[in-house]
Motif scaffolding. Sequence first.
Motif, PDB file in Angstrom:
ATOM      1  N   LYS A 159       0.857  -1.185   0.000  1.00  0.00           N
ATOM      2  CA  LYS A 159       0.000   0.000   0.000  1.00  0.00           C
ATOM      3  C   LYS A 159       0.896   1.239   0.000  1.00  0.00           C
ATOM      4  O   LYS A 159       1.925   1.273   0.681  1.00  0.00           O
ATOM      5  N   ASP A 204      -3.675   2.446  -3.278  1.00  0.00           N
ATOM      6  CA  ASP A 204      -4.402   3.060  -2.170  1.00  0.00           C
ATOM      7  C   ASP A 204      -5.003   2.012  -1.237  1.00  0.00           C
ATOM      8  O   ASP A 204      -5.292   2.283  -0.084  1.00  0.00           O
ATOM      9  N   LYS A 205      -5.198   0.807  -1.791  1.00  0.00           N
ATOM     10  CA  LYS A 205      -5.788  -0.261  -0.971  1.00  0.00           C
ATOM     11  C   LYS A 205      -5.301  -1.582  -1.546  1.00  0.00           C
ATOM     12  O   LYS A 205      -5.132  -1.697  -2.769  1.00  0.00           O
ATOM     13  N   GLU A 236      -5.830  -5.941  -0.969  1.00  0.00           N
ATOM     14  CA  GLU A 236      -6.393  -7.022  -0.143  1.00  0.00           C
ATOM     15  C   GLU A 236      -6.263  -8.373  -0.846  1.00  0.00           C
ATOM     16  O   GLU A 236      -6.189  -8.441  -2.070  1.00  0.00           O
ATOM     17  N   GLU A 278      -5.992  -1.656  -5.353  1.00  0.00           N
ATOM     18  CA  GLU A 278      -6.760  -0.536  -5.899  1.00  0.00           C
ATOM     19  C   GLU A 278      -5.794   0.623  -6.112  1.00  0.00           C
ATOM     20  O   GLU A 278      -5.052   0.991  -5.195  1.00  0.00           O
ATOM     21  N   GLY A 299      -7.044   5.951   1.372  1.00  0.00           N
ATOM     22  CA  GLY A 299      -5.958   5.142   1.912  1.00  0.00           C
ATOM     23  C   GLY A 299      -5.025   5.960   2.787  1.00  0.00           C
ATOM     24  O   GLY A 299      -4.551   5.503   3.828  1.00  0.00           O
ATOM     25  N   GLU A 330      -6.524   6.701   6.132  1.00  0.00           N
ATOM     26  CA  GLU A 330      -6.434   5.525   7.017  1.00  0.00           C
ATOM     27  C   GLU A 330      -5.021   5.382   7.584  1.00  0.00           C
ATOM     28  O   GLU A 330      -4.835   4.808   8.636  1.00  0.00           O
TER      29      GLU A 330
END
Length: 498
Positions: free
Chosen positions: A46, A65-66, A68, A96, A455, A458
């Motif tokens: 990330k 930005d993300k 998973e 992402e 992101g 966070e």
Amino acid sequence: MDGISLTEAEEDFQTEETQSYGRVGVTFGDVGTTSLDFNASASVNKGEYVQISHPDVGWVLGQIDKIERQSDLSVEKARELNEGNDVEIDDTVVAEVNIIGFRDDKGLLRVPGNPFRAGEPVYLAEEDLIREVLGLKKTKEGAYIGKLRGHDIKVNMNINTIAQKHLSVLAKTGSGKSYTAGVIIEEMLKNDVTMVILDPHGEYNSLAKPGDPPNSEEFDIDSKGYGEKLTEFSPNPEINKGAQPLRFTFRNMDNKEILDMCGLNKRRSYINSLENAKSKLAVKKGEFGVKDVINLLKSNEEDNSTTLVKGLEKLKDKKIFAGKGTRIDDIVSEGRASIINLKGTPPDMQTFIVDKLAKSIFELRKRDKIPPLIMLAEESHNFCPQRGKVTCSNIFKTIASEGRKFGLGLGIITQRPAKVDKNVLSQCNTQIILKVTNPNDLKAIEKSVEGMTKGMKEEINRLPVGEAILSGAGLSEPLLVQVRPRETQDGGESIKVI
Ligand SMILES: Nc1ncnc2c1ncn2[C@@H]1O[C@H](COP(=O)(O)OP(=O)(O)OP(=O)(O)O)[C@@H](O)[C@H]1O
Ligand SMILES: [Mg+2]
């Protein structure tokens, strides 16, 4: 390659020295112009920068930005695993990407007008592309704050913008606010920016002493002290040895202010007695201090106000007034920084001193009697609180809204962004954000910083000490930066209990 051939740009990219930057995945699903997903085939993190070829504009920079790991592992299958049975797991990593853009012929940062293609390979971004798109030139100009996280790319901020359009350094306690503010001050001093530093804890005089910078080679930093460019003033030179006394001219004090500080009501009789005594002394002596007023009041048999004398005695003990106060043009001296060391000064006196100083600086700056400058305030929540009012609340608001017109910049340093007046915080166009965890503080930051991705928001509460999100001051968008080591000694180290 899933039926898609290499574009020319990709072929160039792959055959040049950039080959070491590998392909990390392929775009899939609904692909937009400002964001896209890719299926990661290599380890990526990330915040990492990637580049993707666009059919019309060539290489475009993006940032993860993300990320998973998506799997087909159901609760039932997990239970089977728990029971010791073998279960096949089909999983894949999906990232992402937030598209940052490309530079057009005019050098302007743009995002493509139509979508990227699905099935397009994604590569780790080449450093030259990162520099070009983010506008991080290889120059020595500007304030060198640190390096882009994970890259050997220096991040320099525009000094004029920092100085003129106000700065905020926000972080929870112990996350590196004062350390980072120290880095900024070093850069400002190097570039002859005039400064006044409001220092409630007496931690900035260490800027005079050369430090022992860790990782100095990696960051290209030498040990250096700025003693010759610094002057320290303090209302308590007895505690803060080496500081010049900071005094205010008693004659210039407003009667109501004096009574306020004496803890007295603004009764007409007090005001009259005070005014009479001051007028007499002004004619007789010109310069006079609190002691002279007390002596005169004591000698005046008709008008002997014991309460007023008692109040003035208290004021005298505070030792911040004199016949002749410290000159503002000694404090604001071109290309130099003055540290106002307020260690040992009670909070109400601190706000009074800061109010007097800030008002004089603002007035003199308006009349161009002192050089343009930036006033940095540590623990700003105490000087311009969101709730309630302190003596210097108004002048902070005024400087935040009007200072830039007159070449007076403001630097807000605080561990409680939510407790700083919103009107002041929202005027800070350059932001340095370190780790913050308090939900109210996070909300206050999100409201005041433009262009932060989801992101990044966070990330704020997970930032390690020394890492910061930089925004404004010539940066095209918020960047995650490893703050460089200090050239000077760190003055804010925690005191060990054991
Ligand atoms: N960029 C950095 N590089 C190396 N060490 C750092 C860096 N930033 C902070 N530190 C370390 O973290 C310690 C705490 O930092 P600092 O005193 O600046 O925190 P602070 O946010 O000002 O805390 P407080 O709210 O208590 O004033 C420093 O003494 C220093 O040792
Ligand atoms: Mg600090």
